[in-house]
Write an enzyme that holds these catalytic residues in place. Structure first.
Site, short mmCIF file in Angstrom:
data_model
loop_
_atom_site.label_atom_id
_atom_site.label_comp_id
_atom_site.label_asym_id
_atom_site.label_seq_id
_atom_site.Cartn_x
_atom_site.Cartn_y
_atom_site.Cartn_z
N PRO A 9 0.79 -1.23 0.00
CA PRO A 9 0.00 0.00 0.00
C PRO A 9 0.82 1.28 0.00
CG PRO A 9 -0.22 -1.17 2.08
CD PRO A 9 0.45 -2.10 1.13
N ASN A 10 0.36 2.19 -0.82
CA ASN A 10 0.88 3.56 -0.94
C ASN A 10 2.21 3.66 -1.69
OD1 ASN A 10 -1.26 4.91 0.50
ND2 ASN A 10 -0.47 3.89 2.32
N ARG A 17 5.30 11.98 -3.27
CA ARG A 17 5.04 12.52 -1.92
C ARG A 17 6.19 12.09 -0.99
NH1 ARG A 17 1.11 14.20 -4.13
NH2 ARG A 17 -1.11 14.02 -3.69
N TYR A 22 11.19 8.86 1.28
CA TYR A 22 11.17 7.79 0.28
C TYR A 22 11.89 8.13 -1.03
CZ TYR A 22 7.68 5.97 3.50
OH TYR A 22 7.06 5.52 4.63
N ASN A 71 8.00 -5.65 -0.39
CA ASN A 71 7.83 -4.49 0.48
C ASN A 71 6.33 -4.40 0.73
OD1 ASN A 71 7.63 -2.10 1.82
ND2 ASN A 71 8.95 -0.93 0.44
N ALA A 74 2.80 -0.81 5.06
CA ALA A 74 2.31 -0.84 6.44
C ALA A 74 1.73 -2.21 6.82
CB ALA A 74 1.27 0.26 6.64
N HIS A 77 3.54 -4.54 9.30
CA HIS A 77 3.46 -4.43 10.75
C HIS A 77 2.16 -4.99 11.33
CE1 HIS A 77 6.72 -1.82 9.66
NE2 HIS A 77 5.92 -0.96 9.07
N ASP A 84 1.16 -15.74 6.72
CA ASP A 84 0.74 -17.10 6.32
C ASP A 84 1.01 -17.34 4.84
OD1 ASP A 84 -0.04 -17.66 8.88
OD2 ASP A 84 -2.17 -17.27 8.55
N GLU A 95 12.19 -9.57 2.70
CA GLU A 95 11.42 -8.38 3.09
C GLU A 95 12.30 -7.15 2.90
OE1 GLU A 95 9.75 -8.52 7.11
OE2 GLU A 95 10.02 -6.34 7.29
N HIS A 97 12.53 -2.69 2.96
CA HIS A 97 11.95 -1.37 3.24
C HIS A 97 12.90 -0.31 2.74
CE1 HIS A 97 8.81 -3.18 5.55
NE2 HIS A 97 9.73 -3.92 6.14
N ILE A 98 12.33 0.74 2.21
CA ILE A 98 13.11 1.85 1.69
C ILE A 98 13.72 2.62 2.87
CG2 ILE A 98 12.95 4.02 0.39
CD1 ILE A 98 10.46 2.64 -1.03
N SER A 99 12.89 2.90 3.84
CA SER A 99 13.36 3.65 5.02
C SER A 99 13.90 2.69 6.07
CB SER A 99 12.20 4.46 5.61
OG SER A 99 11.17 3.59 6.06
N ARG A 104 12.25 4.99 13.14
CA ARG A 104 11.01 5.74 12.96
C ARG A 104 10.09 5.47 14.16
NH1 ARG A 104 8.91 5.04 6.96
NH2 ARG A 104 7.60 6.79 7.67
N ARG A 108 6.70 0.64 13.78
CA ARG A 108 7.33 0.16 12.54
C ARG A 108 8.47 -0.84 12.81
NH1 ARG A 108 5.05 3.46 8.50
NH2 ARG A 108 4.63 5.54 9.29
O1 CA2 Z 1 10.18 2.11 4.22
C1 CA2 Z 1 9.39 1.38 3.63
O2 CA2 Z 1 9.64 0.89 2.53
C2 CA2 Z 1 8.00 1.12 4.21
O3 CA2 Z 1 7.64 -0.21 3.89
C3 CA2 Z 1 7.06 2.10 3.56
C4 CA2 Z 1 5.64 2.04 4.13
C5 CA2 Z 1 5.66 2.12 5.65
O4 CA2 Z 1 4.35 1.96 6.15
C6 CA2 Z 1 6.58 1.08 6.25
O5 CA2 Z 1 6.57 1.24 7.66
C7 CA2 Z 1 7.99 1.24 5.72
C8 CA2 Z 1 4.81 3.19 3.61
C9 CA2 Z 1 4.78 3.31 2.15
C10 CA2 Z 1 4.30 4.68 1.81
O6 CA2 Z 1 4.88 5.01 0.60
C11 CA2 Z 1 4.84 6.29 0.20
C12 CA2 Z 1 5.67 6.62 -0.82
C13 CA2 Z 1 5.71 7.91 -1.25
C14 CA2 Z 1 4.89 8.85 -0.70
C15 CA2 Z 1 4.04 8.51 0.33
C16 CA2 Z 1 4.00 7.22 0.79
#
Ligand code: CA2
Length: 139
Positions: A9-10, A17, A22, A71, A74, A77, A84, A95, A97-99, A104, A108
């Site tokens: 998601p997202n 954004r 990110y 990835n 959210a 978590h 499963d 797995e 994650h970008i961040s 954080r 997370r």
């Molecule tokens: O750091 C990551 O890759 C995350 O998986 C990104 C998720 C976050 O919920 C995880 O805790 C860590 C959120 C993805 C949101 O992606 C966006 C990208 C650009 C702008 C806004 C949101």
């Protein structure tokens, strides 16, 4: 070798954004670079904001490819259903994650899916995906 990248998601908003967290690149441009970096690897990408669609893709790719880079956003978590799904398939899952989720918010730091994954890579920006493919492609 065939690798499936699955973004949750997202992550379709990458490059649009929150560039401070990110980065500024879209995933499509980054994947072109990944394909040039790994010319011998077939890299397919899938993104969904829906938990069920992510599970369906893990089921499908998990028996059709050699590795999954996941990835789960959210859902990482929160989702026992994704845990499963990862447990159920044959292909190893990394797995990513970008961040750096560990510096954080506290929620997370917990990953539901990590126990079923081959490994976890986080905090290297989009380069986390390259590192994951590197790990999966190693003989
Ligand atoms: O750091 C990551 O890759 C995350 O998986 C990104 C998720 C976050 O919920 C995880 O805790 C860590 C959120 C993805 C949101 O992606 C966006 C990208 C650009 C702008 C806004 C949101």
């Amino acid at each position: 070798m065939k690798i499936q990248i699955i973004n949750g998601p997202n992550l379709n908003l990458l490059g649009q954004r929150e560039p401070d967290i990110y980065g500024q690149r879209t995933f499509d441009t980054y994947v072109e670079e990944l394909r040039r970096t790994f010319p011998d690897v077939t890299i397919d990408c899938f993104q969904s904001n829906c938990e069920g669609a992510l599970i369906d893709k893990i089921h499908e790719a998990g028996f059709a490819c050699d590795g999954i880079v996941l990835n789960a956003g959210a859902y990482t978590h929160t989702s026992i259903a994704l845990l499963d799904a990862v447990k159920a398939v044959k292909a190893p899952v990394v797995e990513v994650h970008i961040s750096n989720v560990h510096c954080r918010e506290p929620f997370r730091r917990q990953s539901m899916i990590a126990p079923a994954c081959r490994g976890v890579i986080c905090g290297f920006g989009l380069d986390s995906y390259r590192l994951a493919i590197e790990a999966l492609a190693k003989p």
